[in-house]
Design a protein around this motif. Structure first.
Motif, short mmCIF file in Angstrom:
data_model
loop_
_atom_site.label_atom_id
_atom_site.label_comp_id
_atom_site.label_asym_id
_atom_site.label_seq_id
_atom_site.Cartn_x
_atom_site.Cartn_y
_atom_site.Cartn_z
N ASN A 1 41.58 14.57 53.39
CA ASN A 1 41.91 15.23 54.65
C ASN A 1 40.74 16.06 55.17
O ASN A 1 40.70 16.38 56.36
CB ASN A 1 43.15 16.10 54.50
CG ASN A 1 44.43 15.29 54.47
OD1 ASN A 1 44.39 14.08 54.36
ND2 ASN A 1 45.57 15.96 54.56
N HIS B 1 45.45 23.10 64.23
CA HIS B 1 44.11 23.29 63.67
C HIS B 1 43.37 24.32 64.52
O HIS B 1 43.64 24.49 65.71
CB HIS B 1 43.36 21.95 63.67
CG HIS B 1 42.10 21.96 62.89
ND1 HIS B 1 40.91 22.44 63.40
CD2 HIS B 1 41.83 21.53 61.63
CE1 HIS B 1 39.96 22.31 62.50
NE2 HIS B 1 40.48 21.76 61.41
N ASN C 1 47.12 19.05 59.02
CA ASN C 1 46.02 18.83 58.09
C ASN C 1 46.23 19.47 56.73
O ASN C 1 45.67 19.02 55.73
CB ASN C 1 44.71 19.36 58.69
CG ASN C 1 44.82 20.77 59.20
OD1 ASN C 1 45.60 21.04 60.11
ND2 ASN C 1 44.04 21.70 58.65
N GLN D 1 44.34 13.74 61.71
CA GLN D 1 44.79 13.46 60.35
C GLN D 1 45.69 12.24 60.26
O GLN D 1 45.78 11.60 59.21
CB GLN D 1 45.53 14.67 59.77
CG GLN D 1 44.66 15.87 59.53
CD GLN D 1 43.60 15.64 58.46
OE1 GLN D 1 43.67 14.70 57.67
NE2 GLN D 1 42.60 16.50 58.43
N LYS E 1 37.34 11.09 59.34
CA LYS E 1 38.62 11.18 58.65
C LYS E 1 39.16 9.80 58.26
O LYS E 1 40.02 9.70 57.38
CB LYS E 1 39.66 11.88 59.54
CG LYS E 1 39.27 13.27 60.02
CD LYS E 1 39.19 14.28 58.90
CE LYS E 1 38.99 15.68 59.49
NZ LYS E 1 38.89 16.73 58.47
N THR F 1 49.33 13.14 51.44
CA THR F 1 49.09 14.58 51.36
C THR F 1 50.12 15.29 50.50
O THR F 1 51.33 15.14 50.72
CB THR F 1 49.08 15.21 52.77
OG1 THR F 1 48.11 14.53 53.57
CG2 THR F 1 48.74 16.69 52.71
N SER G 1 44.71 15.35 48.65
CA SER G 1 44.88 14.29 49.66
C SER G 1 44.15 13.03 49.24
O SER G 1 42.96 13.04 48.94
CB SER G 1 44.39 14.76 51.04
OG SER G 1 43.09 15.34 50.98
#
Length: 389
Positions: A10, A102, A155, A183, A206, A300, A358
């Motif tokens: 991530n 974020h 995230n 993400q 990513k 995740t 992740s």
């Protein structure tokens, strides 16, 4: 010396072989995509091929793809009060965004502070839709238009937002809708049409591309946010500056691969995560699995070991050969309390002990084995220190 395992996809994913090959090929070529000679036309063809591949990954019209230097710039480009559709101005008066976004959204927008409203989330980290309704109603009653920005997947926790419903409710009030999908892309199927959003932010590194490229995707190619800075006429006048052709070429190759393999990869990576979480819960009763009972990204895990500071555990795992992270990995290595977990109401004692693991395209069963081995080696000493404190 233990073999290392990388569980911080991530933060950034290892570059895919297809992206590496495209990057090298573009580095070996010469030409500016704005030039009319043969080399320039070749560079332009590379850019447009990548544009079509990125558009295909999210089901968009290639004309709506604006290449940027990354996801942060894509967010900043999107989050402006000033839009146009064709030649007609289309202003937004307020920004409504979630408390778990974020920092690229929370700090990167271009609205005056007094025209930004944070939407609360529930204990699982999802936007409270009734609070969105109330904010939209207040905006409408005041004769204003909102720009709503809600990320597709978080995230830190991987929690997936009810974005299609957010977009439906926002559009009923004449609002525009932006989603940070940095993400989510490449980890779950993403369709800008199915989500119903107007704008979507993406990042190359990513999904296994190279750093230095991202994109803002508009569902309607005629919807134009005000540029962040002035300059040449690149990207149809929407983003000035000579394009980073090698990074864009790698982005396109990674997008093509990620889009083609996302369904199979989801199932494979979800099985890896479930195996790791199941073993950790069985062997370490102190563990708290955050948001394990809500729809989230298959790759995740957000875990907490109360009493052990997150940075202590991350360092111990690193020394044992496992790359993990505490919170978001965008603060020059600085570990701070997570605003995401705080907004969810997670007690500070647990939030300060939370780490993120992740997985990604390069992960395999051996990574689960090594991670479990690392936890088994470091945990007894950490637990003794926590109990003695």
């Amino acid at each position: 010396m233990h073999e290392r395992t990388y569980l911080d996809h991530n933060a950034t994913a290892p570059i895919r072989p297809e992206a590496r090959a495209a990057l090298i090929e573009a580095l070996d070529a010469t030409g500016n995509g704005s030039a009319v000679h043969g080399e320039g036309r070749g560079a332009r063809a590379t850019i447009e091929t990548a544009r079509a591949r990125v558009a295909a990954m999210v089901g968009a019209d290639p004309r709506g793809v604006i290449f940027t230097a990354g996801g942060t710039e894509a967010d900043t480009l999107a989050l402006t009060p000033d839009f146009s559709r064709g030649e007609a101005p289309l202003g937004c008066d307020v920004l409504l965004t979630s408390a778990v976004e974020h920092a690229a959204v929370l700090r990167g927008h271009r609205f005056p502070t007094e025209r930004v409203e944070l939407l609360p989330v529930d204990a699982r980290g999802r936007v409270i839709l009734e609070e969105l309704d109330a904010a939209l109603e207040r905006t409408t009653q005041a004769g204003r238009r909102a720009l709503v920005s809600v990320m597709l997947a978080n995230n830190e926790t991987g929690v997936i937002q009810p974005l299609a419903e957010v977009a439906r409710r926002a559009h009923a009030h004449g609002a525009l809708v932006h989603a940070d999908a940095v993400q989510a892309a490449g980890r779950i199927p993403v369709s800008i049409g199915a989500l119903g959003v107007d704008l979507l932010s993406l990042s190359a590194h990513k999904i296994g591309g190279a750093p230095g490229a991202g994109a803002l995707v508009a569902a309607d190619p005629d919807l134009r946010p005000a540029p962040v800075f002035a300059g040449g006429g690149q990207e149809r006048g929407r983003r000035a500056g000579s394009e980073n052709i090698p990074a864009i070429a790698a982005f396109g190759a990674a997008a093509e691969r990620a889009g083609a393999s996302v369904i199979d990869e989801m199932a494979r990576i979800d099985a890896l995560r479930e195996r790791l979480e199941s073993a950790l819960r069985s062997e370490f009763p102190e563990l708290v699995l955050l948001v394990g009972d809500v729809e989230r990204l298959p790759n995740t895990s957000c875990l907490a070991f109360p009493g052990v500071p997150a940075e202590t555990l991350v360092i111990a795992l690193d020394l044992a050969g496992v790359a993990a992270s505490a919170g978001a990995a965008c603060s020059s290595g600085k570990v701070t309390a997570s605003h995401v977990l705080g907004a969810m109401g997670v007690p500070e004692r647990i939030a300060r002990s939370a780490i993120r693991l992740s997985f990604g395209w390069s992960s395999g069963e051996e990574d689960v084995d090594r991670a479990l081995g690392a936890f088994r080696r470091v945990w007894p000493g950490l637990l003794r220190r926590a109990r003695a404190a």
